[in-house]
Design a protein around this motif. Structure first.
Motif, short mmCIF file in Angstrom:
data_model
loop_
_atom_site.label_atom_id
_atom_site.label_comp_id
_atom_site.label_asym_id
_atom_site.label_seq_id
_atom_site.Cartn_x
_atom_site.Cartn_y
_atom_site.Cartn_z
N LYS A 1 17.02 -49.85 -69.05
CA LYS A 1 17.05 -49.65 -67.20
C LYS A 1 15.40 -49.37 -67.03
O LYS A 1 15.53 -48.78 -67.06
CB LYS A 1 18.14 -48.87 -66.90
CG LYS A 1 19.59 -49.15 -67.58
CD LYS A 1 20.42 -50.38 -67.02
CE LYS A 1 21.58 -50.51 -67.65
NZ LYS A 1 21.97 -52.50 -66.71
N GLU B 1 21.94 -55.21 -76.11
CA GLU B 1 20.55 -54.66 -76.30
C GLU B 1 19.85 -54.25 -75.70
O GLU B 1 19.08 -53.84 -75.09
CB GLU B 1 19.71 -54.23 -78.49
CG GLU B 1 20.63 -54.40 -78.81
CD GLU B 1 19.98 -54.24 -80.11
OE1 GLU B 1 18.80 -53.66 -80.42
OE2 GLU B 1 20.16 -54.58 -81.13
N ASN C 1 30.85 -52.12 -71.51
CA ASN C 1 30.15 -50.60 -71.53
C ASN C 1 29.47 -51.35 -70.59
O ASN C 1 28.52 -52.00 -69.91
CB ASN C 1 28.52 -52.02 -72.88
CG ASN C 1 28.09 -51.06 -73.44
OD1 ASN C 1 28.71 -49.92 -74.74
ND2 ASN C 1 26.93 -51.55 -74.92
N TRP D 1 32.40 -44.62 -67.41
CA TRP D 1 31.51 -45.72 -68.27
C TRP D 1 33.01 -46.24 -69.02
O TRP D 1 33.93 -45.14 -69.51
CB TRP D 1 31.04 -44.54 -68.91
CG TRP D 1 30.28 -45.61 -69.94
CD1 TRP D 1 29.53 -46.87 -69.71
CD2 TRP D 1 29.90 -45.47 -72.04
NE1 TRP D 1 28.81 -47.18 -71.35
CE2 TRP D 1 29.15 -46.67 -72.19
CE3 TRP D 1 30.37 -43.96 -72.65
CZ2 TRP D 1 29.10 -46.34 -73.33
CZ3 TRP D 1 30.35 -43.99 -73.55
CH2 TRP D 1 29.15 -45.47 -74.87
N PRO E 1 23.64 -56.40 -64.07
CA PRO E 1 22.82 -54.58 -64.11
C PRO E 1 22.79 -54.58 -63.49
O PRO E 1 21.37 -54.62 -62.77
CB PRO E 1 22.64 -55.16 -65.26
CG PRO E 1 23.01 -56.87 -65.90
CD PRO E 1 23.18 -57.12 -64.19
N ASP F 1 16.67 -44.09 -72.95
CA ASP F 1 17.69 -44.42 -72.49
C ASP F 1 17.48 -44.17 -70.89
O ASP F 1 17.89 -45.22 -69.69
CB ASP F 1 19.17 -44.64 -72.61
CG ASP F 1 19.07 -44.46 -74.28
OD1 ASP F 1 19.29 -45.00 -74.77
OD2 ASP F 1 20.58 -44.42 -74.59
N TYR G 1 26.62 -53.51 -68.93
CA TYR G 1 25.76 -53.34 -70.11
C TYR G 1 24.43 -51.89 -70.04
O TYR G 1 23.97 -51.87 -69.25
CB TYR G 1 24.12 -54.36 -69.82
CG TYR G 1 24.18 -55.56 -70.01
CD1 TYR G 1 25.49 -56.42 -71.42
CD2 TYR G 1 24.47 -56.60 -69.01
CE1 TYR G 1 24.91 -57.33 -71.34
CE2 TYR G 1 24.24 -58.08 -69.38
CZ TYR G 1 25.31 -58.64 -70.05
OH TYR G 1 25.78 -59.98 -70.75
N VAL G 2 25.83 -51.07 -69.82
CA VAL G 2 25.02 -49.61 -69.55
C VAL G 2 25.76 -49.04 -70.72
O VAL G 2 26.96 -49.10 -71.55
CB VAL G 2 26.50 -49.22 -68.60
CG1 VAL G 2 26.22 -46.97 -68.53
CG2 VAL G 2 25.73 -49.41 -67.12
N CYS G 3 24.91 -48.79 -71.49
CA CYS G 3 24.84 -47.66 -72.41
C CYS G 3 25.73 -46.57 -74.18
O CYS G 3 25.93 -46.33 -74.28
CB CYS G 3 23.81 -47.93 -73.54
SG CYS G 3 22.53 -46.86 -73.07
N THR H 1 20.66 -53.64 -72.17
CA THR H 1 21.27 -51.76 -71.69
C THR H 1 19.40 -51.45 -71.50
O THR H 1 20.38 -50.09 -70.97
CB THR H 1 22.01 -51.25 -72.81
OG1 THR H 1 21.46 -51.09 -73.75
CG2 THR H 1 23.50 -51.69 -72.57
#
Length: 392
Positions: A44, A39, A272, A267, A391, A345, A297-299, A42
């Motif tokens: 940014k 969590e 993720n 994606w 990331p 986000d 770590y991309v949600c 992710t």
């Protein structure tokens, strides 16, 4: 997680960043928050000095409202009451986006909420009134009045649809409403792009009221004719408003120096991870530069699209490009940039996009169809298939 150790009781988020940047120190985050690393990573943060902002996590826009606060309180204190309060219908598609008059939309909304004074509802509220159907003397409910009553059946038999519409097979008003909206109206009614069903429902209701309060009687044929005529008259009276002025665009000194930058993101939901691809073309539409990158770590796919534009802008600045048009196939992202709207986000990414925009003499963002970004889409997918780096 337990209580924080005394030596960490005054720790700040900034201590989880690398040096003076806003890049997470993965090892430190994993050591201190092993259960929350996914969590945290992710998130940014802004890379270019965007300001922090308080957000309400229970809504994607970050804005607090009484409604979302109420549902959050229910979820915490009385979760058993939350299920019945969740909207069970798609109100936008079923009511508010239908091409019809606002009066009929409001009537439809009331019927779906059981908020019209039919016999069953009056009896449930202990209101002394005639609870029998005005047409057939049976018990009057919403389902009966609009679909099961012999009079309503005669009306629906006259509905000019491709296939038959059998109201007796309908078990609820919402079911009948959805089925009727899907029915294809036959010509030559002249209202192919304007659904007839809401007008039929409205006319059945007004016919019932005329008969009760004014003793006026209408036949099923008159009901259907009135519904068609009213729909056609309303449609003819609609005036298409002129488009709203968008404001003066930034003046471009030399069209030949304008560069087109296309970007796209891919994606992987399971991992993720994201791949980003972008390219630059001149005014002759000749591509002279392209690049791709990847990130852990991309949600969401929306964040992947945002990362792609931010990386493309950073690359454009490094190439000393002064006038650039950035294109993306994410309408939600482009709208957020142009309207300066907010998403939890995307906060750090959008903040950077606004700051980076100041580095150009002229910059604009526009949405394009996905088919226009085949090259960039392939770049992004290839980057996603390869080794994924830290990331962004």
């Amino acid at each position: 997680m337990g209580l924080a150790p005394e030596r960490s009781s005054e720790a700040k988020v900034a201590e989880l960043f690398r040096d003076t940047s806003t890049r997470w120190v993965t090892d430190k985050v994993e050591r201190l928050f092993p259960m929350l690393i996914g969590e945290i990573m992710t998130i940014k943060p802004s890379k270019w000095g965007g300001k922090d902002k308080r957000v309400w996590l229970n809504h994607k826009s970050g804005a607090h409202s009484t409604k979302t606060g109420y549902y959050a309180a229910l979820a915490m204190n009385k979760p058993d009451l939350l299920e019945p309060l969740q909207p069970a219908q798609e109100w936008l598609d079923d009511v508010w986006k239908i091409t019809t008059s606002l009066k009929i939309k409001l009537l439809s909304w009331k019927i779906k909420h059981g908020a019209i004074p039919v016999g069953d509802i009056l009896m449930a509220r202990h209101i002394k009134a005639n609870v029998k159907c005005i047409h057939c003397e049976d018990s009057e409910s919403i389902l009966h009045l609009f679909f099961h009553c012999p009079f309503a059946q005669k009306v629906w038999e006259l509905l000019p649809v491709v296939t038959g519409f059998d109201p007796m097979r309908i078990n609820s008003f919402n079911e009948g409403w959805k089925l009727a909206l899907k029915a294809t109206i036959l010509p030559p009614t002249g209202i192919n792009d304007c659904p007839l069903i809401p007008w039929v429902i409205s006319t059945i209701w007004t016919t019932r009221n005329f008969k009760i309060f004014q003793k006026r009687h209408f036949t099923a044929q008159e009901v259907m004719t009135k519904a068609i005529v009213d729909a056609k008259e309303w449609k003819a009276a609609q005036i298409i408003p002129p488009p709203l002025p968008q404001g003066p665009p930034k003046r471009i000194q030399d069209a030949a120096s304008v560069i087109l930058c296309c970007s796209d993101g891919a994606w992987n939901k399971d991992l993720n991870t994201a791949g980003m691809g972008w390219s630059f073309s001149d005014f002759r539409n000749e591509r002279f530069c392209s690049h791709s990158d990847s990130s852990m770590y991309v949600c969401s796919s929306l964040v992947a699209e945002g990362l792609a534009i931010r990386l493309a802008m950073e690359h454009a600045i490094a190439l000393q490009l002064r006038q650039v048009v950035f294109e993306s196939d994410s309408l939600q992202l482009v709208s957020a940039i142009v309207d300066r709207s907010s998403f939890n986000d995307l906060h750090g990414i959008l903040a950077d996009i606004y700051l980076l925009s100041k580095q150009f003499d002229s910059v604009s963002f526009r949405y394009v169809n996905r088919s226009s970004l085949c090259f960039e889409d392939n770049l992004a997918k290839q980057a996603l298939l390869g080794p994924v780096r830290n990331p962004c």
